[in-house]
Scaffold this active site. Structure first.
Site, PDB file in Angstrom:
ATOM      1  N   CYS A   2       0.840  -1.198   0.000  1.00  0.00           N
ATOM      2  CA  CYS A   2       0.000   0.000   0.000  1.00  0.00           C
ATOM      3  C   CYS A   2       0.873   1.245   0.000  1.00  0.00           C
ATOM      4  O   CYS A   2       2.064   1.200   0.244  1.00  0.00           O
ATOM      5  CB  CYS A   2      -0.954   0.021   1.178  1.00  0.00           C
ATOM      6  N   ARG A  27       5.622  -0.234  -4.783  1.00  0.00           N
ATOM      7  CA  ARG A  27       5.347  -0.945  -3.536  1.00  0.00           C
ATOM      8  C   ARG A  27       4.379  -2.111  -3.755  1.00  0.00           C
ATOM      9  O   ARG A  27       4.274  -2.991  -2.906  1.00  0.00           O
ATOM     10  CB  ARG A  27       4.769   0.020  -2.497  1.00  0.00           C
ATOM     11  N   TRP A  75      -3.141  -2.637  -1.521  1.00  0.00           N
ATOM     12  CA  TRP A  75      -2.797  -4.034  -1.756  1.00  0.00           C
ATOM     13  C   TRP A  75      -3.765  -4.854  -0.922  1.00  0.00           C
ATOM     14  O   TRP A  75      -3.751  -4.805   0.299  1.00  0.00           O
ATOM     15  CB  TRP A  75      -1.347  -4.292  -1.345  1.00  0.00           C
ATOM     16  N   ASN A 101      -2.728   2.023   5.833  1.00  0.00           N
ATOM     17  CA  ASN A 101      -1.834   0.887   5.574  1.00  0.00           C
ATOM     18  C   ASN A 101      -1.799   0.028   6.825  1.00  0.00           C
ATOM     19  O   ASN A 101      -1.699   0.555   7.931  1.00  0.00           O
ATOM     20  CB  ASN A 101      -0.413   1.356   5.267  1.00  0.00           C
ATOM     21  N   GLY A 102      -1.806  -1.289   6.656  1.00  0.00           N
ATOM     22  CA  GLY A 102      -1.756  -2.185   7.799  1.00  0.00           C
ATOM     23  C   GLY A 102      -2.996  -3.053   7.870  1.00  0.00           C
ATOM     24  O   GLY A 102      -3.776  -3.149   6.912  1.00  0.00           O
ATOM     25  N   GLU A 482      18.403 -17.723  -3.592  1.00  0.00           N
ATOM     26  CA  GLU A 482      18.075 -16.382  -4.046  1.00  0.00           C
ATOM     27  C   GLU A 482      17.797 -16.359  -5.550  1.00  0.00           C
ATOM     28  O   GLU A 482      16.867 -15.679  -6.012  1.00  0.00           O
ATOM     29  CB  GLU A 482      19.210 -15.415  -3.693  1.00  0.00           C
ATOM     30  N   LYS A 486      14.332 -15.170  -7.375  1.00  0.00           N
ATOM     31  CA  LYS A 486      14.262 -14.130  -8.406  1.00  0.00           C
ATOM     32  C   LYS A 486      13.488 -14.628  -9.628  1.00  0.00           C
ATOM     33  O   LYS A 486      12.657 -13.915 -10.183  1.00  0.00           O
ATOM     34  CB  LYS A 486      15.674 -13.713  -8.841  1.00  0.00           C
ATOM     35  N   GLU A 489       9.769 -14.842  -8.794  1.00  0.00           N
ATOM     36  CA  GLU A 489       9.133 -13.550  -8.559  1.00  0.00           C
ATOM     37  C   GLU A 489       8.759 -12.839  -9.852  1.00  0.00           C
ATOM     38  O   GLU A 489       7.683 -12.230  -9.932  1.00  0.00           O
ATOM     39  CB  GLU A 489      10.079 -12.646  -7.760  1.00  0.00           C
ATOM     40  N   HIS A 505      18.760 -37.537  -2.252  1.00  0.00           N
ATOM     41  CA  HIS A 505      17.827 -37.832  -1.178  1.00  0.00           C
ATOM     42  C   HIS A 505      16.398 -37.444  -1.544  1.00  0.00           C
ATOM     43  O   HIS A 505      15.573 -37.225  -0.656  1.00  0.00           O
ATOM     44  CB  HIS A 505      18.261 -37.123   0.106  1.00  0.00           C
ATOM     45  N   LYS A 600       6.682  -4.354  -2.515  1.00  0.00           N
ATOM     46  CA  LYS A 600       8.075  -4.073  -2.176  1.00  0.00           C
ATOM     47  C   LYS A 600       8.302  -4.079  -0.675  1.00  0.00           C
ATOM     48  O   LYS A 600       9.198  -4.733  -0.165  1.00  0.00           O
ATOM     49  CB  LYS A 600       8.470  -2.705  -2.759  1.00  0.00           C
TER      50      LYS A 600
END
Length: 605
Positions: A2, A27, A75, A101-102, A482, A486, A489, A505, A600
């Protein structure tokens, strides 16, 4: 997650707010809205739209005059993305407007009470609860109305409130979600991120949790939710508006990948002490005696920051010889961890506002632990809560997925490891060896970036894959994690990462020609072990893309990376895989800077 933007002054407010929302698009969001008024015409005028800011902008009437306003990018948490669920939320009489926001944890309970009292809700959001609480208050001032509302709210919030009966002010409050004031000349701004402010002012005040503020055109004041006045001195933001522009690149991600050599140079600058082959980190607030008393290091982060923490733990363990490990912050505080007074805790967050990390820091502080922060944003919540720390100086990172901040965070951990190591058992020779390796990094990063066209061709070959596997051993494993993140995402290709030693395994069952494997193969003491893993994959007709210091015979393709010291090689081996993810996503036509479902700055659980 948000974004909030607000303004009070003399200028036409709608263009300012829309520009601010555009600067916060990175964001992550799914809808947007704006509300404005003027002291002479206090009636609130609102426009909301599902979708991008450009959709909202197209709906704003030509005559939408106002000199005070608040705006928001949402969001979705409570309720699907829609025009109705978009912020701002107004009460039935259109007197009160709130952006938030929240998450209000007790929203259902509060909603039930309000419905029982005859309030009709029009949205599915938790935020509308706040609006009705403020509207129903019998207090004489807007400040007191907001204070009464936040006293009964449980959860996190960064809110901005306008009221038709108080057209000369905006009231804001913070608990766990960022709120930043921008101080102008006879005008004031508010935002959830300095990115929305720097085009107009570099003088900012960051609210603390439990703090509120009243903004008027020519003044501001801050105070606690209990009413006590607080002292807030404006700080100067380091970065200018141009730092948030694309700078001639097609995407922010590409720009930020290309900036990594300069970014690494910044995090090193002024911190190396050649006389004693060590590192100065003045913000640690940790004297040598205290450093020698550390018996364990625990690193906490989420997502990319967690992966950087894994590499950091390896660096601290190998260079400082202190037992170290990394753990997802989102899990840490829920397992009732044993907090040891001899353990140094390190919280990692690009934004410095990541809620899961911040909550873990607050829990640790409550239990008396020493906590350091490794963050990018100066003055952020984690930076203020921690006992000390290291700023990574990556500069503004706008793309939702982190690249240069990940790299700089790992370099910051290398600096910390040398610092702790030279206090303890790291020899002068080894200190000098690592410092010389750190100094080589910017030029070696530039060398890797020059191979982008070759990596782009490889990405076109692998973009057809429906799933990919990433493997690495010891230092290479966090790089694999990582890199797989990427790819997921921004390309939406399913990817998994495993330690190379774990293939036999279970994961070998997945190997087939349609499942390519990206293997991290550094030229170190595990080279032959890694080559054995490539043999296992090749024997099962798997395709292999190796990232290595020399050509790998069993690989179908090899991306060559310059060799540094063994301990620092992971920093370089991740960079070509950022480019691989980028060009794979580009080949698939993805929205690279704003991948679906992601944000973000994650300021909710």
């Amino acid at each position: 997650m948000c974004g909030i933007v607000g303004y009070i002054g003399k200028r036409d407010v709608a263009p300012l707010l829309l520009e601010g929302l555009q600067r916060l698009e990175y964001r992550g969001y799914d809808s947007a809205g704006i509300v404005v008024n003027t002291p002479k015409s206090p009636a609130l005028k609102v426009v909301k739209a599902k979708g991008r800011v450009r959709e909202l902008e197209s709906r704003v009437p030509k005559r939408f005059a106002g000199t005070t306003g608040i705006a928001h990018t949402r969001w979705a948490t409570h309720g699907a993305p829609s025009d109705i669920n978009s912020h701002p939320h107004l009460d039935a009489d259109n007197n009160v407007a709130v952006v938030h926001n929240g998450i209000v944890d007790n929203a259902d309970e509060l909603r039930a009470k309000l419905v029982a009292d005859g309030i009709v809700f029009v949205s599915e959001t938790d935020t509308e609860v706040i609006t009705h609480l403020i509207a129903r208050s019998q207090a004489d001032t807007l400040e007191e109305k907001v204070r009464e509302a936040v006293k009964v709210i449980e959860g996190t919030y960064g809110i901005a409130v306008m009221h038709a009966d108080f057209p000369d002010r905006i009231v804001v409050a913070r608990n766990g979600s960022p709120v930043v004031l921008g101080i102008g000349e006879k005008e004031m701004f508010v935002a959830s991120d300095v990115a929305a402010l720097v085009a107009h002012t570099r003088q900012i005040v960051t609210l603390n949790d439990g703090e509120m503020a009243t903004l008027k055109a020519d003044d501001f004041r801050t105070y606690t939710t209990g009413g006590a006045t607080t002292t807030s001195t404006p700080e100067t933001v380091e970065w200018e508006a141009a730092s948030y522009d694309m700078g001639g690149h097609d995407t922010y991600m590409h720009k930020e990948i290309s900036e990594q050599a300069d970014a690494v140079d910044r995090v090193l600058r002024g911190r190396i002490d050649d006389r004693f082959n060590t590192v100065h980190l003045g913000g640690l607030n940790l004297d040598p005696r205290e450093a020698r008393g550390i018996r364990r290091v625990k690193i906490l982060g989420c997502g990319t920051s967690y992966h950087a923490g894994m590499i950091g733990a390896g660096l601290i363990e190998s260079l400082a010889r202190i037992p170290a490990d990394a753990e997802p912050a989102s899990e840490f505080r829920y397992r009732n961890p044993v907090v040891d007074p001899d353990t140094l805790y390190i919280a990692v967050s690009q934004s410095g506002e990541t809620y899961d990390v911040l909550a873990a820091v607050q829990e640790l502080k409550r239990k008396g632990a020493r906590v350091l922060g490794v963050v990018n944003v100066v003055g952020s919540a984690i930076a203020r809560e921690a006992d000390g720390g290291v700023y990574v100086h990556a500069g503004p990172e706008v793309c939702v997925v982190s690249t240069k901040c990940f790299t700089n965070t790992v370099v910051a951990f290398a600096l910390l490891a040398v610092h702790l190591g030279r206090i303890r058992d790291l020899s002068v020779t080894d200190g000098k060896r690592i410092i010389e390796g750190l100094r080589k990094l910017p030029a070696q990063i530039q060398e890797i970036l020059k191979t982008e066209e070759d990596i782009k061709k490889l990405a076109a070959e692998y973009a057809e894959a429906k799933s990919m596997m990433f493997i690495g051993r010891v230092r290479g494993y966090p790089v694999a994690l990582e890199a797989s993140l990427k790819l997921k995402e921004i390309s939406y290709i399913h990817a998994e990462a495993y330690p190379a030693s774990e293939l036999k395994h279970g994961p070998l069952a997945l190997i087939e020609p349609a499942m390519p494997t990206v293997a991290i193969v550094p030229d170190d003491d595990l080279l032959e072990k890694n080559r054995a893993a490539l043999e296992e994959i090749k024997a099962r007709s798997g395709r292999i893309l190796a990232v290595a210091h020399r050509e790998q015979e069993k690989a179908d393709h090899t991306i060559l990376v310059p060799k540094n010291e063994d301990e620092l090689d992971p920093i370089l081996m991740g960079i070509p895989l950022q480019l691989l993810a980028y060009h794979t996503a580009l080949a698939l036509g993805r929205d690279i800077d704003k991948p679906r479902n992601l944000a973000k700055s994650v300021t909710v659980e």
